[in-house]
Design an enzyme around this catalytic site. Structure first.
Site, PDB file in Angstrom:
ATOM      1  CG  ASN A   6      53.734  34.287  37.820  1.00  0.00           C
ATOM      2  OD1 ASN A   6      53.844  33.270  38.514  1.00  0.00           O
ATOM      3  ND2 ASN A   6      52.580  34.912  37.657  1.00  0.00           N
ATOM      4  CE  LYS A   8      50.892  33.425  34.639  1.00  0.00           C
ATOM      5  NZ  LYS A   8      49.897  33.907  33.707  1.00  0.00           N
ATOM      6  CG  HIS A  89      48.976  37.389  38.892  1.00  0.00           C
ATOM      7  ND1 HIS A  89      48.005  36.835  38.090  1.00  0.00           N
ATOM      8  CD2 HIS A  89      50.064  37.542  38.110  1.00  0.00           C
ATOM      9  CE1 HIS A  89      48.497  36.654  36.865  1.00  0.00           C
ATOM     10  NE2 HIS A  89      49.751  37.081  36.856  1.00  0.00           N
ATOM     11  CD  GLU A  91      47.021  33.805  35.845  1.00  0.00           C
ATOM     12  OE1 GLU A  91      47.862  33.250  36.569  1.00  0.00           O
ATOM     13  OE2 GLU A  91      47.216  33.999  34.622  1.00  0.00           O
ATOM     14  CD  GLU A 158      51.199  40.846  35.221  1.00  0.00           C
ATOM     15  OE1 GLU A 158      52.049  40.293  34.515  1.00  0.00           O
ATOM     16  OE2 GLU A 158      50.561  40.259  36.102  1.00  0.00           O
ATOM     17  N   GLY A 164      48.624  35.914  28.949  1.00  0.00           N
ATOM     18  CA  GLY A 164      48.501  34.554  28.427  1.00  0.00           C
ATOM     19  C   GLY A 164      47.722  34.465  27.124  1.00  0.00           C
ATOM     20  CB  SER A 194      51.279  38.560  25.480  1.00  0.00           C
ATOM     21  OG  SER A 194      50.169  37.760  25.818  1.00  0.00           O
TER      22      SER A 194
HETATM   23  C1  PEP Z   1      51.503  36.999  34.025  1.00  0.00           C
HETATM   24  O1  PEP Z   1      50.655  36.191  34.323  1.00  0.00           O
HETATM   25  O2  PEP Z   1      52.003  37.685  34.929  1.00  0.00           O
HETATM   26  C2  PEP Z   1      51.857  37.168  32.621  1.00  0.00           C
HETATM   27  C3  PEP Z   1      52.304  38.324  32.266  1.00  0.00           C
HETATM   28  O3  PEP Z   1      51.665  36.095  31.776  1.00  0.00           O
HETATM   29  P1  PEP Z   1      52.027  36.018  30.197  1.00  0.00           P
HETATM   30  O4  PEP Z   1      53.426  36.563  30.040  1.00  0.00           O
HETATM   31  O5  PEP Z   1      51.951  34.557  29.875  1.00  0.00           O
HETATM   32  O6  PEP Z   1      51.031  36.859  29.491  1.00  0.00           O
END
Ligand code: PEP
Length: 232
Positions: A6, A8, A89, A91, A158, A164, A194
């Site tokens: 992703n 973003k 998601h 976010e 997640e 992040g 992460s």
């Molecule tokens: C995400 O936003 O879907 C995600 C998993 O981000 P990161 O790998 O940067 O934690």
């Protein structure tokens, strides 16, 4: 395993093309390993790419077309053969204020259109700190209004506090949560939060992890391919 990246709000059309072409060079081997790659670039970088892996969108509005300033609908996605979407998601839920009701409406619409849906769920830190029972209760509430029997449907677990932040959930937390989810939802479940070169082997070794959804470590082909080929 599914390896989903992703982007973003990162990458341009030019850098996305370069990225996808690099992944394409490796895709034969990826498929031979029994794995699958899915990439979600920003909307302005969507194009008719000649790749034989999935390119999807991070978001779209539940409409064919119409008066939804700043949004895109199925008519715009059809032009590029896009049939895969991320929904829910954290976010979008947290920053863009998408309610469970709206997320469920989106899910129903894109299901009706036959899209492959990666449906994201995840708990905030204060819920994780209450313990695993509270986490499962919170996550199950994020399936309200969602037809979990839909065929073309992948779940992404997640934890919000792991996205992040550089701090992934532990192997035990991931395993417990995925196992509990699998009792009610018989679908592939990706872990996200992460994921990186240092923890992919541990995460991928968990039986109930069917893949990973990756933000930061997907931005460069080197770090993404390190995940994809962690066993090779
Ligand atoms: C995400 O936003 O879907 C995600 C998993 O981000 P990161 O790998 O940067 O934690």
């Amino acid at each position: 395993m599914i390896y989903a990246g992703n982007f973003k709000t990162n990458h341009t059309r030019k850098s996305t093309r370069e990225y996808l072409m690099k992944i394409q060079l490796h895709n034969h081997k990826i498929r031979a390993n029994g794995d699958r790659v899915m990439i979600f670039p920003p909307l302005t970088a969507i194009d008719n790419y000649e790749v034989d892996f999935t390119v999807g969108v991070q978001n779209a509005y539940p409409t064919q077309n119409g008066a939804f300033t700043g949004e895109v609908g199925v008519e715009q996605l059809d032009e590029f053969g896009i049939k895969t979407i991320l929904i829910g998601h954290s976010e979008r839920r947290e920053i863009l204020g998408e309610s469970q009701e709206f997320v469920a409406k989106k899910f129903a619409f894109f299901k009706e259109q036959g899209f492959e849906i990666i449906y994201c769920i995840g708990e905030p830190l204060e819920v994780r700190e209450e313990g695993s029972e509270a986490v499962i209760e919170y996550l199950m509430a994020q399936f309200e209004g969602i037809d979990t029997s839909y065929d073309n449907f992948i779940v992404a677990y997640e934890p919000i506090w792991a996205i992040g932040t550089g701090r992934s959930a532990t192997q035990k937390e991931i395993e417990e949560t995925h196992n509990a989810l699998k009792k009610s939802i018989d679908k592939p479940i990706l872990y996200g939060g992460s994921v990186k070169g240092e923890n992919i082997s541990e995460i991928a070794s968990i039986d109930s992890v069917d893949g990973v959804l990756v933000g930061g470590a997907s931005l460069k082909t080197d770090t993404f391919l390190e995940l994809v080929f962690h066993k090779n």
